[in-house]
Design a protein around this motif. Structure first.
Motif, PDB file in Angstrom:
ATOM      1  N   GLN A   5      -9.031   7.194  25.978  1.00  0.00           N
ATOM      2  CA  GLN A   5      -8.617   8.116  24.938  1.00  0.00           C
ATOM      3  C   GLN A   5      -9.129   9.503  25.291  1.00  0.00           C
ATOM      4  O   GLN A   5     -10.270   9.685  25.701  1.00  0.00           O
ATOM      5  N   HIS A   6      -8.236  10.480  25.169  1.00  0.00           N
ATOM      6  CA  HIS A   6      -8.565  11.840  25.539  1.00  0.00           C
ATOM      7  C   HIS A   6      -9.045  12.605  24.309  1.00  0.00           C
ATOM      8  O   HIS A   6      -8.688  12.269  23.179  1.00  0.00           O
ATOM      9  N   LYS A   7      -9.837  13.632  24.513  1.00  0.00           N
ATOM     10  CA  LYS A   7     -10.402  14.375  23.383  1.00  0.00           C
ATOM     11  C   LYS A   7      -9.353  15.135  22.575  1.00  0.00           C
ATOM     12  O   LYS A   7      -9.604  15.549  21.449  1.00  0.00           O
ATOM     13  N   THR A   8      -8.143  15.308  23.116  1.00  0.00           N
ATOM     14  CA  THR A   8      -7.068  15.977  22.371  1.00  0.00           C
ATOM     15  C   THR A   8      -6.376  15.024  21.407  1.00  0.00           C
ATOM     16  O   THR A   8      -5.487  15.433  20.675  1.00  0.00           O
ATOM     17  N   GLY A  10      -4.782  12.217  22.482  1.00  0.00           N
ATOM     18  CA  GLY A  10      -3.841  11.414  23.254  1.00  0.00           C
ATOM     19  C   GLY A  10      -4.562  10.407  24.133  1.00  0.00           C
ATOM     20  O   GLY A  10      -5.770  10.182  24.006  1.00  0.00           O
ATOM     21  N   PHE A  11      -3.807   9.807  25.028  1.00  0.00           N
ATOM     22  CA  PHE A  11      -4.358   8.796  25.934  1.00  0.00           C
ATOM     23  C   PHE A  11      -4.059   9.220  27.368  1.00  0.00           C
ATOM     24  O   PHE A  11      -3.040   9.853  27.653  1.00  0.00           O
ATOM     25  N   ARG A  12      -4.956   8.829  28.248  1.00  0.00           N
ATOM     26  CA  ARG A  12      -4.836   9.218  29.645  1.00  0.00           C
ATOM     27  C   ARG A  12      -4.774   7.985  30.525  1.00  0.00           C
ATOM     28  O   ARG A  12      -5.577   7.068  30.406  1.00  0.00           O
ATOM     29  N   ALA A  13      -3.776   7.980  31.429  1.00  0.00           N
ATOM     30  CA  ALA A  13      -3.698   6.972  32.487  1.00  0.00           C
ATOM     31  C   ALA A  13      -4.180   7.658  33.763  1.00  0.00           C
ATOM     32  O   ALA A  13      -3.740   8.766  34.084  1.00  0.00           O
ATOM     33  N   TYR A  14      -5.089   7.018  34.496  1.00  0.00           N
ATOM     34  CA  TYR A  14      -5.719   7.648  35.649  1.00  0.00           C
ATOM     35  C   TYR A  14      -5.772   6.663  36.806  1.00  0.00           C
ATOM     36  O   TYR A  14      -6.071   5.487  36.639  1.00  0.00           O
ATOM     37  N   LEU A  24      -2.024  11.050  33.984  1.00  0.00           N
ATOM     38  CA  LEU A  24      -0.827  11.152  33.166  1.00  0.00           C
ATOM     39  C   LEU A  24      -1.231  10.990  31.706  1.00  0.00           C
ATOM     40  O   LEU A  24      -1.972  10.066  31.355  1.00  0.00           O
ATOM     41  N   TYR A  25      -0.747  11.866  30.861  1.00  0.00           N
ATOM     42  CA  TYR A  25      -1.153  11.890  29.454  1.00  0.00           C
ATOM     43  C   TYR A  25       0.004  11.490  28.548  1.00  0.00           C
ATOM     44  O   TYR A  25       1.173  11.756  28.847  1.00  0.00           O
ATOM     45  N   SER A  26      -0.337  10.874  27.414  1.00  0.00           N
ATOM     46  CA  SER A  26       0.648  10.494  26.408  1.00  0.00           C
ATOM     47  C   SER A  26      -0.051  10.390  25.055  1.00  0.00           C
ATOM     48  O   SER A  26      -1.227  10.050  24.979  1.00  0.00           O
ATOM     49  N   LYS A  30       0.987   2.733  23.916  1.00  0.00           N
ATOM     50  CA  LYS A  30       1.882   1.869  24.697  1.00  0.00           C
ATOM     51  C   LYS A  30       2.500   2.632  25.863  1.00  0.00           C
ATOM     52  O   LYS A  30       2.654   2.085  26.960  1.00  0.00           O
ATOM     53  N   ALA A  31       2.866   3.875  25.624  1.00  0.00           N
ATOM     54  CA  ALA A  31       3.428   4.689  26.710  1.00  0.00           C
ATOM     55  C   ALA A  31       2.376   4.920  27.793  1.00  0.00           C
ATOM     56  O   ALA A  31       2.684   4.879  28.994  1.00  0.00           O
ATOM     57  N   ALA A  32       1.138   5.151  27.382  1.00  0.00           N
ATOM     58  CA  ALA A  32       0.055   5.334  28.348  1.00  0.00           C
ATOM     59  C   ALA A  32      -0.194   4.046  29.134  1.00  0.00           C
ATOM     60  O   ALA A  32      -0.482   4.087  30.332  1.00  0.00           O
ATOM     61  N   ALA A  33      -0.056   2.888  28.473  1.00  0.00           N
ATOM     62  CA  ALA A  33      -0.230   1.600  29.160  1.00  0.00           C
ATOM     63  C   ALA A  33       0.862   1.406  30.207  1.00  0.00           C
ATOM     64  O   ALA A  33       0.600   0.916  31.315  1.00  0.00           O
TER      65      ALA A  33
END
Length: 145
Positions: A5-8, A10-14, A24-26, A30-33
């Motif tokens: 989980q990103h501080k903004t 959203g979620f981050r895939a790394y 990649l951020y979302s 589910k989109a991040a997954a």
């Protein structure tokens, strides 16, 4: 890596692939997954396409050694490789003919890395220098007895 989980909010895939970091951020988990799954697949493809390490730092073939046989103090060729995650070891005692042992073990080494004859020709100079090192190893073992 897992989704973070990103501080903004959203979620981050790394994933780091081949020395390049992909982030990649979302806003949707589910989109991040799905982005993370895509990065994982990309990483697996990159790993499968990468050439394995064939030569050690000193110039010898990875997995092939010349050692002294404990019982007789004679030189012994030893090839160690992995098949389906299990370690295999092939040993043959040196009996005075280097070329016969070298050709046999070079073929076994090539087969253990699934290399074709054309791929081996690309490494001809490295293989020749490795051959010289193994010949020196055998002469050192024979002269020490």
């Amino acid at each position: 890596m897992a989704i973070q989980q990103h501080k903004t909010g959203g979620f981050r895939a790394y994933k780091k692939i081949g020395g390049v970091e992909y982030q990649l951020y979302s806003f949707d988990r589910k989109a991040a997954a799905s982005l993370q799954a895509m990065l994982d697949k990309k990483s697996q493809v990159a790993k499968s396409l990468r050439m394995p390490t064939l030569f050690s730092v000193c110039g010898r073939l990875v997995g092939l050694r010349v050692r002294t046989y404990k019982k007789t103090n004679k030189p012994t060729f030893q090839l160690q490789f992995s098949v389906n995650g299990k370690q295999k070891k092939i040993e043959r005692q040196y009996k005075g003919s280097f070329e016969n042992n070298w050709k046999g073990f070079l073929k076994l080494w090539r087969d253990s890395f699934n290399l074709s004859v054309l791929e081996i020709t690309e490494f001809k100079s490295e293989i020749i220098s490795a051959k010289r090192l193994y010949m020196q190893d055998i002469s050192k073992i024979e002269n020490s007895n």
